[in-house]
Design an enzyme around this catalytic site. Structure first.
Site, PDB file in Angstrom:
ATOM      1  CB  ALA A  91     -37.950  34.247 -72.777  1.00 59.06           C
ATOM      2  CB  CYS A  92     -34.125  37.728 -72.018  1.00 54.81           C
ATOM      3  SG  CYS A  92     -33.308  39.308 -71.812  1.00 54.81           S
ATOM      4  N   PRO A  93     -36.837  39.712 -71.558  1.00 54.51           N
ATOM      5  CG  PRO A  93     -37.616  41.959 -71.519  1.00 54.51           C
ATOM      6  CD  PRO A  93     -37.706  40.639 -72.306  1.00 54.51           C
TER       7      PRO A  93
END
Length: 75
Positions: A13-15
Site C-alpha cells: 500500500a501507499c507509500p
C-alpha cells in the site's frame, strides 16, 4: 518492453511502492529502465508524479489482471 530491473511491489500500500521504486532506481545507471509491478491503484498517479519530479521518464504503463505495470527510464 525491455527493462534492466523488475520491481515487485504487488500487495504493498501507499507509500511503499514509491519507497521501493526510489531505492531500486539508485541501483540503476542513467538511461536504464525499471519495470514496476504494483496492485495499489494509487500507484498510477503517484509513480507518474514521482518520475516527473525526479527527472525520470515514465515510458509506459499498463494494467493486466489487476496488476499495474510501469516502465520508468532513469534520468
Amino acid at each position: 518492453m525491455n527493462s534492466d530491473k523488475v520491481l515487485d511491489a504487488k500487495g504493498l500500500a501507499c507509500p511503499m511502492p514509491i519507497v521501493r521504486t526510489k531505492k531500486a532506481m539508485t541501483e540503476l545507471e542513467s538511461g536504464q529502465v525499471l519495470e514496476i509491478h504494483a496492485t495499489d491503484i494509487g500507484a498510477k498517479n503517484d509513480l507518474a508524479a514521482w518520475a516527473k519530479s525526479g527527472g525520470h521518464e515514465l515510458l509506459s504503463d499498463t494494467e493486466e489482471d489487476g496488476v499495474l505495470k510501469f516502465w520508468i527510464k532513469k534520468g
